[in-house]
Design a protein around this motif. Structure first.
Motif, PDB file in Angstrom:
ATOM      1  N   PHE A  62      17.915  -1.632  -5.071  1.00  0.00           N
ATOM      2  CA  PHE A  62      17.860  -2.669  -6.043  1.00  0.00           C
ATOM      3  C   PHE A  62      16.715  -3.509  -5.974  1.00  0.00           C
ATOM      4  O   PHE A  62      16.621  -4.659  -6.510  1.00  0.00           O
ATOM      5  CB  PHE A  62      18.906  -3.491  -5.966  1.00  0.00           C
ATOM      6  CG  PHE A  62      20.176  -2.709  -6.112  1.00  0.00           C
ATOM      7  CD1 PHE A  62      20.772  -2.579  -7.655  1.00  0.00           C
ATOM      8  CD2 PHE A  62      21.140  -2.118  -5.173  1.00  0.00           C
ATOM      9  CE1 PHE A  62      21.984  -1.797  -7.638  1.00  0.00           C
ATOM     10  CE2 PHE A  62      22.186  -1.293  -5.290  1.00  0.00           C
ATOM     11  CZ  PHE A  62      22.678  -1.305  -6.619  1.00  0.00           C
ATOM     12  N   PHE A  63      15.419  -3.035  -5.267  1.00  0.00           N
ATOM     13  CA  PHE A  63      14.463  -3.668  -5.051  1.00  0.00           C
ATOM     14  C   PHE A  63      13.039  -2.929  -5.509  1.00  0.00           C
ATOM     15  O   PHE A  63      12.872  -1.759  -5.063  1.00  0.00           O
ATOM     16  CB  PHE A  63      14.159  -4.261  -3.569  1.00  0.00           C
ATOM     17  CG  PHE A  63      13.197  -4.842  -3.248  1.00  0.00           C
ATOM     18  CD1 PHE A  63      13.082  -6.168  -3.543  1.00  0.00           C
ATOM     19  CD2 PHE A  63      12.208  -4.400  -2.497  1.00  0.00           C
ATOM     20  CE1 PHE A  63      11.822  -7.088  -3.123  1.00  0.00           C
ATOM     21  CE2 PHE A  63      11.189  -5.027  -1.946  1.00  0.00           C
ATOM     22  CZ  PHE A  63      11.025  -6.597  -2.393  1.00  0.00           C
ATOM     23  N   ASN A  68       5.778  -8.665  -7.213  1.00  0.00           N
ATOM     24  CA  ASN A  68       5.481  -9.916  -7.424  1.00  0.00           C
ATOM     25  C   ASN A  68       4.169 -10.360  -7.444  1.00  0.00           C
ATOM     26  O   ASN A  68       3.488 -11.418  -7.301  1.00  0.00           O
ATOM     27  CB  ASN A  68       6.187 -10.961  -6.340  1.00  0.00           C
ATOM     28  CG  ASN A  68       5.786 -10.295  -4.834  1.00  0.00           C
ATOM     29  OD1 ASN A  68       5.577  -9.055  -4.715  1.00  0.00           O
ATOM     30  ND2 ASN A  68       5.777 -11.231  -3.758  1.00  0.00           N
ATOM     31  N   ASN A  69       3.049  -9.227  -6.833  1.00  0.00           N
ATOM     32  CA  ASN A  69       1.798  -9.407  -6.425  1.00  0.00           C
ATOM     33  C   ASN A  69       0.904  -9.079  -7.944  1.00  0.00           C
ATOM     34  O   ASN A  69       1.457  -8.163  -8.708  1.00  0.00           O
ATOM     35  CB  ASN A  69       1.260  -8.291  -5.720  1.00  0.00           C
ATOM     36  CG  ASN A  69       1.955  -8.458  -4.259  1.00  0.00           C
ATOM     37  OD1 ASN A  69       2.422  -9.613  -3.880  1.00  0.00           O
ATOM     38  ND2 ASN A  69       2.047  -7.252  -3.641  1.00  0.00           N
ATOM     39  N   PRO A  70       0.215 -10.074  -8.222  1.00  0.00           N
ATOM     40  CA  PRO A  70      -0.628  -9.895  -9.515  1.00  0.00           C
ATOM     41  C   PRO A  70      -1.552  -8.533  -9.361  1.00  0.00           C
ATOM     42  O   PRO A  70      -1.982  -8.385  -8.424  1.00  0.00           O
ATOM     43  CB  PRO A  70      -1.559 -11.282  -9.727  1.00  0.00           C
ATOM     44  CG  PRO A  70      -1.301 -11.870  -8.346  1.00  0.00           C
ATOM     45  CD  PRO A  70      -0.015 -11.218  -7.637  1.00  0.00           C
ATOM     46  N   ARG A  71      -1.711  -8.045 -10.595  1.00  0.00           N
ATOM     47  CA  ARG A  71      -2.654  -6.885 -10.664  1.00  0.00           C
ATOM     48  C   ARG A  71      -4.041  -7.204 -11.299  1.00  0.00           C
ATOM     49  O   ARG A  71      -4.158  -8.283 -11.829  1.00  0.00           O
ATOM     50  CB  ARG A  71      -1.862  -5.820 -11.450  1.00  0.00           C
ATOM     51  CG  ARG A  71      -0.866  -5.125 -10.662  1.00  0.00           C
ATOM     52  CD  ARG A  71      -0.089  -4.216 -11.387  1.00  0.00           C
ATOM     53  NE  ARG A  71      -1.019  -3.061 -11.946  1.00  0.00           N
ATOM     54  CZ  ARG A  71      -0.557  -2.157 -12.953  1.00  0.00           C
ATOM     55  NH1 ARG A  71       0.729  -2.190 -13.553  1.00  0.00           N
ATOM     56  NH2 ARG A  71      -1.564  -1.261 -13.522  1.00  0.00           N
ATOM     57  N   VAL A  80      -2.583  -6.625 -18.210  1.00  0.00           N
ATOM     58  CA  VAL A  80      -1.946  -5.356 -17.483  1.00  0.00           C
ATOM     59  C   VAL A  80      -0.499  -5.655 -17.466  1.00  0.00           C
ATOM     60  O   VAL A  80       0.129  -6.545 -17.079  1.00  0.00           O
ATOM     61  CB  VAL A  80      -2.798  -5.155 -16.021  1.00  0.00           C
ATOM     62  CG1 VAL A  80      -2.363  -6.185 -15.132  1.00  0.00           C
ATOM     63  CG2 VAL A  80      -2.110  -3.773 -15.719  1.00  0.00           C
ATOM     64  N   VAL A  81       0.327  -4.463 -17.702  1.00  0.00           N
ATOM     65  CA  VAL A  81       1.612  -4.593 -17.572  1.00  0.00           C
ATOM     66  C   VAL A  81       2.064  -3.653 -16.583  1.00  0.00           C
ATOM     67  O   VAL A  81       1.723  -2.668 -16.533  1.00  0.00           O
ATOM     68  CB  VAL A  81       2.167  -3.997 -19.166  1.00  0.00           C
ATOM     69  CG1 VAL A  81       3.776  -3.873 -19.156  1.00  0.00           C
ATOM     70  CG2 VAL A  81       1.554  -4.925 -20.340  1.00  0.00           C
ATOM     71  N   THR A  82       3.204  -4.394 -15.788  1.00  0.00           N
ATOM     72  CA  THR A  82       3.757  -3.434 -14.869  1.00  0.00           C
ATOM     73  C   THR A  82       5.202  -3.413 -15.149  1.00  0.00           C
ATOM     74  O   THR A  82       6.088  -4.570 -15.239  1.00  0.00           O
ATOM     75  CB  THR A  82       3.914  -4.150 -13.492  1.00  0.00           C
ATOM     76  OG1 THR A  82       2.315  -4.716 -13.191  1.00  0.00           O
ATOM     77  CG2 THR A  82       4.331  -3.600 -12.348  1.00  0.00           C
ATOM     78  N   ARG A 101       6.314  -7.019 -16.180  1.00  0.00           N
ATOM     79  CA  ARG A 101       5.542  -8.096 -15.727  1.00  0.00           C
ATOM     80  C   ARG A 101       4.294  -8.134 -16.333  1.00  0.00           C
ATOM     81  O   ARG A 101       3.403  -6.978 -16.321  1.00  0.00           O
ATOM     82  CB  ARG A 101       5.253  -8.260 -14.150  1.00  0.00           C
ATOM     83  CG  ARG A 101       4.336  -9.340 -13.803  1.00  0.00           C
ATOM     84  CD  ARG A 101       4.109  -9.046 -12.353  1.00  0.00           C
ATOM     85  NE  ARG A 101       3.025  -9.877 -12.018  1.00  0.00           N
ATOM     86  CZ  ARG A 101       2.970 -10.821 -11.126  1.00  0.00           C
ATOM     87  NH1 ARG A 101       3.888 -10.933 -10.460  1.00  0.00           N
ATOM     88  NH2 ARG A 101       1.994 -11.377 -10.843  1.00  0.00           N
ATOM     89  N   ILE A 102       3.685  -9.218 -17.032  1.00  0.00           N
ATOM     90  CA  ILE A 102       2.343  -8.953 -17.672  1.00  0.00           C
ATOM     91  C   ILE A 102       1.599 -10.207 -17.111  1.00  0.00           C
ATOM     92  O   ILE A 102       1.898 -11.266 -16.940  1.00  0.00           O
ATOM     93  CB  ILE A 102       2.601  -9.618 -19.366  1.00  0.00           C
ATOM     94  CG1 ILE A 102       3.507  -8.524 -20.046  1.00  0.00           C
ATOM     95  CG2 ILE A 102       1.198  -9.388 -20.014  1.00  0.00           C
ATOM     96  CD1 ILE A 102       3.819  -8.976 -21.449  1.00  0.00           C
TER      97      ILE A 102
END
Length: 127
Positions: A62-63, A68-71, A80-82, A101-102
């Motif tokens: 579930f992880f 949490n790290n920016p790209r 960039v989209v994660t 995450r954007i």
């Protein structure tokens, strides 16, 4: 007179139907951790994936490490989209959850207009 009785009954039933819910208060299966491993299967096949035996589920199912790290946003649109779905986080298989995450550039990044049709992750993987 029969028409009046019919209309009164119809109105009462129609107004009462707003209080009726069709959800299952006790789902048969709370979660299904997707797996490709043939060992430890509990024999359930949900959403196109086999389920891991619930007793073998771990917190790592579930992880997503690194979410949490920016790209790096040094590209044409400055963003960039994660994406994270049940491919990256197997525990999301039957929960109906996907996460995105954007990251935007400090110099005015943008996210181009787009649509999200149902189950569209295969479209995003192709980009």
């Amino acid at each position: 007179m029969e028409v009046v009785h019919f209309l009164v009954a119809f109105v009462l039933l129609a107004s009462a139907s707003t209080f009726v819910y069709t959800s299952d208060p006790v789902p048969l299966q709370d979660f299904c951790v997707a797996t490709n491993d043939e060992n430890g299967l509990d024999g359930v096949f949900v959403n196109g994936k086999f389920c891991k035996d619930p007793t073998l589920a771990t917190p790592e199912d579930f992880f997503l490490s690194g979410f949490n790290n920016p790209r790096d946003t040094l590209n044409q649109v400055g963003s960039v989209v994660t994406l994270a779905n049940d491919e990256q986080i197997p525990g999301l298989n039957t929960l109906g959850i996907s996460i995105a995450r954007i990251d935007y550039s400090a110099l005015g990044g943008q996210h181009p207009p787009h649509i999200l049709p149902p189950r569209s992750w295969s479209f995003w993987k192709a980009l």
